[in-house]
Motif scaffolding. Structure first.
Motif, PDB file in Angstrom:
ATOM      1  N   UNK A  77      27.114 -17.568   9.836  1.00  0.00           N
ATOM      2  CA  UNK A  77      26.663 -18.263   8.639  1.00  0.00           C
ATOM      3  C   UNK A  77      27.750 -18.187   7.569  1.00  0.00           C
ATOM      4  N   UNK A  78      28.056 -19.305   6.921  1.00  0.00           N
ATOM      5  CA  UNK A  78      29.060 -19.254   5.853  1.00  0.00           C
ATOM      6  C   UNK A  78      28.529 -18.634   4.570  1.00  0.00           C
ATOM      7  N   UNK A  79      27.227 -18.477   4.476  1.00  0.00           N
ATOM      8  CA  UNK A  79      26.604 -17.975   3.253  1.00  0.00           C
ATOM      9  C   UNK A  79      26.170 -16.522   3.410  1.00  0.00           C
ATOM     10  N   UNK A  80      26.217 -15.753   2.344  1.00  0.00           N
ATOM     11  CA  UNK A  80      25.751 -14.362   2.415  1.00  0.00           C
ATOM     12  C   UNK A  80      24.257 -14.297   2.729  1.00  0.00           C
ATOM     13  N   UNK A  81      23.852 -13.190   3.336  1.00  0.00           N
ATOM     14  CA  UNK A  81      22.438 -12.980   3.604  1.00  0.00           C
ATOM     15  C   UNK A  81      21.678 -12.821   2.291  1.00  0.00           C
ATOM     16  N   UNK A  82      20.433 -13.265   2.289  1.00  0.00           N
ATOM     17  CA  UNK A  82      19.634 -13.172   1.075  1.00  0.00           C
ATOM     18  C   UNK A  82      19.472 -11.725   0.625  1.00  0.00           C
ATOM     19  N   UNK A  83      19.311 -10.807   1.578  1.00  0.00           N
ATOM     20  CA  UNK A  83      19.125  -9.402   1.191  1.00  0.00           C
ATOM     21  C   UNK A  83      20.367  -8.829   0.534  1.00  0.00           C
ATOM     22  N   UNK A  84      21.549  -9.359   0.916  1.00  0.00           N
ATOM     23  CA  UNK A  84      22.772  -8.842   0.307  1.00  0.00           C
ATOM     24  C   UNK A  84      22.869  -9.241  -1.161  1.00  0.00           C
ATOM     25  N   UNK A  85      22.330 -10.393  -1.523  1.00  0.00           N
ATOM     26  CA  UNK A  85      22.321 -10.778  -2.936  1.00  0.00           C
ATOM     27  C   UNK A  85      21.638  -9.709  -3.777  1.00  0.00           C
ATOM     28  N   UNK A  86      20.499  -9.232  -3.294  1.00  0.00           N
ATOM     29  CA  UNK A  86      19.779  -8.205  -4.030  1.00  0.00           C
ATOM     30  C   UNK A  86      20.549  -6.901  -4.093  1.00  0.00           C
ATOM     31  N   UNK A  87      21.157  -6.499  -2.967  1.00  0.00           N
ATOM     32  CA  UNK A  87      21.954  -5.271  -2.938  1.00  0.00           C
ATOM     33  C   UNK A  87      23.141  -5.380  -3.894  1.00  0.00           C
ATOM     34  N   UNK A  88      23.811  -6.532  -3.876  1.00  0.00           N
ATOM     35  CA  UNK A  88      24.991  -6.718  -4.718  1.00  0.00           C
ATOM     36  C   UNK A  88      24.629  -6.723  -6.193  1.00  0.00           C
ATOM     37  N   UNK A  89      23.507  -7.372  -6.533  1.00  0.00           N
ATOM     38  CA  UNK A  89      23.072  -7.400  -7.930  1.00  0.00           C
ATOM     39  C   UNK A  89      22.746  -5.999  -8.414  1.00  0.00           C
ATOM     40  N   UNK A  90      22.079  -5.211  -7.576  1.00  0.00           N
ATOM     41  CA  UNK A  90      21.754  -3.838  -7.943  1.00  0.00           C
ATOM     42  C   UNK A  90      22.985  -2.977  -8.091  1.00  0.00           C
ATOM     43  N   UNK A  91      23.974  -3.194  -7.218  1.00  0.00           N
ATOM     44  CA  UNK A  91      25.218  -2.430  -7.302  1.00  0.00           C
ATOM     45  C   UNK A  91      25.949  -2.736  -8.605  1.00  0.00           C
ATOM     46  N   UNK A  92      26.084  -4.017  -8.936  1.00  0.00           N
ATOM     47  CA  UNK A  92      26.764  -4.407 -10.173  1.00  0.00           C
ATOM     48  C   UNK A  92      26.051  -3.837 -11.393  1.00  0.00           C
ATOM     49  N   UNK A  93      24.753  -3.938 -11.395  1.00  0.00           N
ATOM     50  CA  UNK A  93      23.968  -3.474 -12.549  1.00  0.00           C
ATOM     51  C   UNK A  93      24.041  -1.962 -12.711  1.00  0.00           C
ATOM     52  N   UNK A  94      24.073  -1.237 -11.589  1.00  0.00           N
ATOM     53  CA  UNK A  94      24.031   0.219 -11.684  1.00  0.00           C
ATOM     54  C   UNK A  94      25.376   0.813 -12.081  1.00  0.00           C
ATOM     55  N   UNK A  95      26.476   0.112 -11.792  1.00  0.00           N
ATOM     56  CA  UNK A  95      27.788   0.652 -12.159  1.00  0.00           C
ATOM     57  C   UNK A  95      28.321   0.069 -13.468  1.00  0.00           C
TER      58      UNK A  95
END
Length: 392
Positions: free
Chosen positions: A294-312
């Motif tokens: 798939x050329x697009x990121x997995x939907x679950x990774x969007x949530x993980x990435x958003x949480x990572x950015x917000x927490x750091x």
């Protein structure tokens, strides 16, 4: 057509190898299955930006390699008249206190920042090792988390403009005589003695008077059978969030690395904020090359990435989505490069995120192997060998 050399693959490894070969006066044909610097997932070298760093834990030889590559990046910038590198620095979190270490899933990774600092200082690379308080004084927007008590600041780090760099080096090589066939996938490879013959999708059969260089990234194992037991392919995901509001300057954000969470956070030159995963050691995420990823990121990774950015970096909370992509990375057991010559074939496996930043140096070594020369740079301590399982 029978040039001195064939280079299979038009990513960073392929164009750098071709550049060094034509600069040495060799005739070279480069075969690329799509177009040079095609966007992901077709090419892992075709994205907006790749990280340049000098931090490699205890692996001092890779720190040295990055410094040599950095000299070449500056050379390419000057020769092409383009900006290819954006310095911004990188922060890698570490820990040595018991209350911090107990929060790490992999406590051994907590020492990576300190080990990098020692190796980088020995190589003369500009860096700092800071307490949590000193780090937050320097970067107030980084969160005060209990999972770290110190951090490495790699001042040499920055972002390479990936697609722009690949195109620039390809054009420089073309000016030196390189011939590029785009949309020319290699369908089959046959050998007669030490000679390699490639059947191209357009029906042509091409070979080389001297060595053929296999620099096809994730496609290499389909062309070079012995690689199938030595490398595996994983999918890298990157998501982009829209940049901060006007007047809120977060573009001075350094690259932020959490080895415990295997995530990278960085600001891109176009004003977006990106988060990338680093699952390249996870064999449960192997990719079947017979199935288009798939050329697009997995939907679950969007949530993980958003949480990572917000927490750091709390100021990045709730940034809207901007887009994302995924690409394929080849990996080795040692998480280092694989480079060897067998007969008149030279094989490069760039190994995940190491690949792009050190393309100029690895390309030079591959070109020298292809020409049957000793490396002009590689020291006795880390000399490559003409063995099919050698990595460094």
């Amino acid at each position: 057509m029978e040039p001195d050399h064939l280079v299979i693959g038009g990513g960073i490894m392929g164009v750098c190898t071709a550049y060094h070969l034509v600069k040495a006066g060799r005739s070279v044909l480069l075969l690329e299955r799509r177009s040079i610097a095609a966007p992901p997932p077709t090419s892992s070298s075709g994205g907006v930006a790749k990280i340049f760093r000098s931090a490699y834990g205890e692996k001092r030889h890779l720190t040295r390699l990055s410094q040599y590559s950095y000299e070449w990046w500056r050379h390419f910038e000057a020769e092409a008249g383009l900006r290819l590198f954006l310095p911004c620095g990188m922060v890698v979190f570490g820990a040595n206190q018991a209350e911090s270490l107990r929060l790490w899933r992999e406590p051994n990774a907590a020492a990576w920042a300190a080990n990098s600092f020692v190796a980088m200082r020995r190589e003369g690379v500009d860096c700092d090792f800071l307490s949590k308080g000193a780090l937050r004084d320097r970067y107030p927007h980084i969160a005060d988390r209990g999972s770290y008590d110190s951090a490495l600041v790699d001042k040499s780090a920055g972002l390479l403009f990936a697609a722009r760099a690949v195109l620039a080096i390809a054009r420089l090589a073309e000016a030196g005589g390189l011939v590029i066939w785009e949309n020319s996938a290699v369908e089959a490879v046959t050998r007669s003695g030490s000679n390699v013959h490639c059947l191209v999708g357009n029906g042509e059969i091409v070979s080389a008077r001297h060595a053929v260089v296999f620099a096809a990234g994730a496609m290499n194992p389909t062309l070079v059978p012995e690689l199938r037991s030595k490398v595996w392919i994983t999918r890298q995901q990157i998501v982009h969030f829209a940049g901060p509001e006007p007047g809120e300057d977060l573009l001075g954000l350094p690259i932020i690395v959490s080895l415990d969470e295997r995530r990278y956070l960085y600001a891109l030159p176009d004003g977006t904020v990106a988060v990338a995963n680093d699952d390249n050691r996870d064999r449960s995420k192997l990719v079947d090359l017979g199935v288009s990823p798939s050329p697009d990121p997995d939907e679950c990774f969007w949530g993980e990435a958003s949480g990572f950015a917000r927490s750091y970096v709390p100021a990045l909370s709730d940034l809207p989505r901007r887009g994302g992509n995924s690409c394929l990375y080849s990996n080795t057991v040692s998480q280092e490069y694989l480079l060897y010559r067998r007969g008149n074939s030279v094989v490069i496996s760039a190994c995940s995120g190491h690949g792009f930043k050190n393309g100029p140096a690895i390309g030079l070594m591959a070109a020298e192997l292809a020409m049957g020369r000793e490396s002009r740079w590689y020291s006795d301590e880390y000399r490559y060998e003409s063995a099919p399982n050698h990595s460094f």
